[in-house]
Design a protein around this motif. Structure first.
Motif, PDB file in Angstrom:
ATOM      1  N   MET A   1      51.485  22.627  60.266  1.00 15.62           N
ATOM      2  CA  MET A   1      52.224  21.421  59.985  1.00 15.62           C
ATOM      3  C   MET A   1      53.546  21.739  59.288  1.00 15.62           C
ATOM      4  O   MET A   1      54.507  20.994  59.434  1.00 15.62           O
ATOM      5  CB  MET A   1      51.377  20.489  59.127  1.00 15.62           C
ATOM      6  CG  MET A   1      52.035  19.173  58.899  1.00 15.62           C
ATOM      7  SD  MET A   1      51.051  17.905  58.097  1.00 15.62           S
ATOM      8  CE  MET A   1      49.448  18.094  58.781  1.00 15.62           C
ATOM      9  N   ALA A   2      53.598  22.835  58.538  1.00 15.75           N
ATOM     10  CA  ALA A   2      54.817  23.196  57.812  1.00 15.75           C
ATOM     11  C   ALA A   2      56.009  23.353  58.743  1.00 15.75           C
ATOM     12  O   ALA A   2      57.134  23.021  58.370  1.00 15.75           O
ATOM     13  CB  ALA A   2      54.591  24.477  57.017  1.00 15.75           C
ATOM     14  N   ASN A   3      55.761  23.820  59.964  1.00 15.44           N
ATOM     15  CA  ASN A   3      56.877  24.027  60.891  1.00 15.44           C
ATOM     16  C   ASN A   3      57.461  22.704  61.393  1.00 15.44           C
ATOM     17  O   ASN A   3      58.536  22.690  61.988  1.00 15.44           O
ATOM     18  CB  ASN A   3      56.476  24.927  62.047  1.00 15.44           C
ATOM     19  CG  ASN A   3      55.271  24.412  62.808  1.00 15.44           C
ATOM     20  OD1 ASN A   3      54.673  23.418  62.434  1.00 15.44           O
ATOM     21  ND2 ASN A   3      54.910  25.111  63.865  1.00 15.44           N
ATOM     22  N   ALA A   4      56.802  21.582  61.159  1.00 19.88           N
ATOM     23  CA  ALA A   4      57.312  20.262  61.563  1.00 19.88           C
ATOM     24  C   ALA A   4      58.157  19.629  60.457  1.00 19.88           C
ATOM     25  O   ALA A   4      58.824  18.627  60.690  1.00 19.88           O
ATOM     26  CB  ALA A   4      56.152  19.343  61.916  1.00 19.88           C
ATOM     27  N   ILE A   5      58.155  20.223  59.274  1.00 22.71           N
ATOM     28  CA  ILE A   5      58.880  19.660  58.130  1.00 22.71           C
ATOM     29  C   ILE A   5      60.271  20.280  58.074  1.00 22.71           C
ATOM     30  O   ILE A   5      60.415  21.502  58.077  1.00 22.71           O
ATOM     31  CB  ILE A   5      58.106  19.907  56.819  1.00 22.71           C
ATOM     32  CG1 ILE A   5      56.736  19.227  56.906  1.00 22.71           C
ATOM     33  CG2 ILE A   5      58.900  19.409  55.618  1.00 22.71           C
ATOM     34  CD1 ILE A   5      55.804  19.551  55.756  1.00 22.71           C
ATOM     35  N   ARG A   6      61.284  19.403  58.047  1.00 20.62           N
ATOM     36  CA  ARG A   6      62.674  19.847  58.070  1.00 20.62           C
ATOM     37  C   ARG A   6      63.442  19.305  56.854  1.00 20.62           C
ATOM     38  O   ARG A   6      63.044  18.320  56.243  1.00 20.62           O
ATOM     39  CB  ARG A   6      63.360  19.361  59.346  1.00 20.62           C
ATOM     40  CG  ARG A   6      62.729  19.875  60.622  1.00 20.62           C
ATOM     41  CD  ARG A   6      63.361  19.286  61.865  1.00 20.62           C
ATOM     42  NE  ARG A   6      63.570  17.844  61.860  1.00 20.62           N
ATOM     43  CZ  ARG A   6      62.646  16.920  62.085  1.00 20.62           C
ATOM     44  NH1 ARG A   6      61.399  17.279  62.308  1.00 20.62           N
ATOM     45  NH2 ARG A   6      62.943  15.635  62.069  1.00 20.62           N
ATOM     46  N   GLU A   7      64.569  19.952  56.585  1.00 19.30           N
ATOM     47  CA  GLU A   7      65.458  19.522  55.514  1.00 19.30           C
ATOM     48  C   GLU A   7      65.855  18.056  55.701  1.00 19.30           C
ATOM     49  O   GLU A   7      66.038  17.591  56.825  1.00 19.30           O
ATOM     50  CB  GLU A   7      66.713  20.394  55.517  1.00 19.30           C
ATOM     51  CG  GLU A   7      67.675  20.068  54.397  1.00 19.30           C
ATOM     52  CD  GLU A   7      68.907  20.940  54.406  1.00 19.30           C
ATOM     53  OE1 GLU A   7      69.748  20.744  53.515  1.00 19.30           O
ATOM     54  OE2 GLU A   7      69.048  21.797  55.293  1.00 19.30           O
ATOM     55  N   ASN A   8      65.978  17.362  54.614  1.00 16.29           N
ATOM     56  CA  ASN A   8      66.403  15.959  54.536  1.00 16.29           C
ATOM     57  C   ASN A   8      65.362  14.942  55.000  1.00 16.29           C
ATOM     58  O   ASN A   8      65.664  13.753  55.052  1.00 16.29           O
ATOM     59  CB  ASN A   8      67.727  15.724  55.270  1.00 16.29           C
ATOM     60  CG  ASN A   8      68.857  16.466  54.612  1.00 16.29           C
ATOM     61  OD1 ASN A   8      68.929  16.547  53.390  1.00 16.29           O
ATOM     62  ND2 ASN A   8      69.736  17.045  55.409  1.00 16.29           N
ATOM     63  N   MET A   9      64.141  15.379  55.303  1.00 13.25           N
ATOM     64  CA  MET A   9      63.086  14.421  55.619  1.00 13.25           C
ATOM     65  C   MET A   9      62.672  13.728  54.322  1.00 13.25           C
ATOM     66  O   MET A   9      62.689  14.337  53.249  1.00 13.25           O
ATOM     67  CB  MET A   9      61.874  15.110  56.241  1.00 13.25           C
ATOM     68  CG  MET A   9      62.135  15.691  57.612  1.00 13.25           C
ATOM     69  SD  MET A   9      60.670  16.487  58.311  1.00 13.25           S
ATOM     70  CE  MET A   9      59.963  15.092  59.170  1.00 13.25           C
ATOM     71  N   GLU A  10      62.317  12.460  54.424  1.00 10.07           N
ATOM     72  CA  GLU A  10      61.852  11.715  53.258  1.00 10.07           C
ATOM     73  C   GLU A  10      60.372  12.027  53.030  1.00 10.07           C
ATOM     74  O   GLU A  10      59.589  12.083  53.978  1.00 10.07           O
ATOM     75  CB  GLU A  10      62.021  10.214  53.476  1.00 10.07           C
ATOM     76  CG  GLU A  10      61.581   9.405  52.274  1.00 10.07           C
ATOM     77  CD  GLU A  10      61.715   7.902  52.458  1.00 10.07           C
ATOM     78  OE1 GLU A  10      61.635   7.200  51.448  1.00 10.07           O
ATOM     79  OE2 GLU A  10      61.886   7.448  53.614  1.00 10.07           O
ATOM     80  N   VAL A  11      60.006  12.249  51.779  1.00 10.32           N
ATOM     81  CA  VAL A  11      58.601  12.455  51.405  1.00 10.32           C
ATOM     82  C   VAL A  11      58.123  11.149  50.785  1.00 10.32           C
ATOM     83  O   VAL A  11      58.727  10.637  49.842  1.00 10.32           O
ATOM     84  CB  VAL A  11      58.453  13.618  50.404  1.00 10.32           C
ATOM     85  CG1 VAL A  11      56.990  13.803  50.012  1.00 10.32           C
ATOM     86  CG2 VAL A  11      59.017  14.906  50.991  1.00 10.32           C
ATOM     87  N   ILE A  12      57.042  10.599  51.342  1.00 12.53           N
ATOM     88  CA  ILE A  12      56.500   9.333  50.854  1.00 12.53           C
ATOM     89  C   ILE A  12      55.027   9.501  50.495  1.00 12.53           C
ATOM     90  O   ILE A  12      54.328  10.338  51.060  1.00 12.53           O
ATOM     91  CB  ILE A  12      56.668   8.195  51.883  1.00 12.53           C
ATOM     92  CG1 ILE A  12      55.982   8.536  53.204  1.00 12.53           C
ATOM     93  CG2 ILE A  12      58.138   7.879  52.096  1.00 12.53           C
ATOM     94  CD1 ILE A  12      55.973   7.394  54.219  1.00 12.53           C
ATOM     95  N   GLY A  13      54.591   8.686  49.557  1.00 12.55           N
ATOM     96  CA  GLY A  13      53.185   8.679  49.184  1.00 12.55           C
ATOM     97  C   GLY A  13      52.368   7.964  50.242  1.00 12.55           C
ATOM     98  O   GLY A  13      52.909   7.347  51.174  1.00 12.55           O
ATOM     99  N   ALA A  14      51.062   7.997  50.104  1.00 13.89           N
ATOM    100  CA  ALA A  14      50.159   7.311  51.029  1.00 13.89           C
ATOM    101  C   ALA A  14      50.433   5.808  51.040  1.00 13.89           C
ATOM    102  O   ALA A  14      50.161   5.125  52.025  1.00 13.89           O
ATOM    103  CB  ALA A  14      48.704   7.582  50.638  1.00 13.89           C
ATOM    104  N   ASP A  15      51.031   5.306  49.953  1.00 14.86           N
ATOM    105  CA  ASP A  15      51.362   3.891  49.837  1.00 14.86           C
ATOM    106  C   ASP A  15      52.728   3.547  50.426  1.00 14.86           C
ATOM    107  O   ASP A  15      53.167   2.408  50.361  1.00 14.86           O
ATOM    108  CB  ASP A  15      51.307   3.462  48.369  1.00 14.86           C
ATOM    109  CG  ASP A  15      52.158   4.347  47.459  1.00 14.86           C
ATOM    110  OD1 ASP A  15      52.776   5.320  47.951  1.00 14.86           O
ATOM    111  OD2 ASP A  15      52.192   4.076  46.251  1.00 14.86           O
ATOM    112  N   GLY A  16      53.427   4.554  50.984  1.00 15.60           N
ATOM    113  CA  GLY A  16      54.728   4.329  51.603  1.00 15.60           C
ATOM    114  C   GLY A  16      55.901   4.373  50.644  1.00 15.60           C
ATOM    115  O   GLY A  16      57.044   4.176  51.042  1.00 15.60           O
TER     116      GLY A  16
END
Length: 84
Positions: A1-16
């Motif tokens: 899954m790490a290879n799908a994560i790119r710079e500037n992606m937003e990180v959100i909690g399970a609650d959005g």
């Protein structure tokens, strides 16, 4: 899954709720942008273990914990939990 994560992606909690913005992936952790930190977290990078990633949806990284919990799970570069 790490290879799908790119710079500037937003990180959100399970609650959005916004947790941070990806700077880059370093090993088995996501490094969040320093400019996105606030409060006790202001002025330095934070890291989130890949184990807390529930999935990648478009341009968002969704965590398995709600945002208010996720910020307490962030770790410093040293690998130690953030102390508030």
């Amino acid at each position: 899954m790490a290879n799908a994560i790119r710079e500037n992606m937003e990180v959100i909690g399970a609650d959005g709720v916004h947790v941070g913005t990806v700077d880059r992936v370093e090993g088995d952790r996501i490094k969040l942008k320093k400019s996105d930190s606030f409060g006790h977290h202001e002025g330095h990078h934070h890291y989130i273990e890949m184990g807390f990633v529930a999935g990648v949806e478009g341009d968002k990284v969704r965590l398995s914990a709600n945002a208010d919990i996720a910020v307490t799970l962030e770790e410093e570069k040293s690998g130690r939990p953030v102390k508030l």
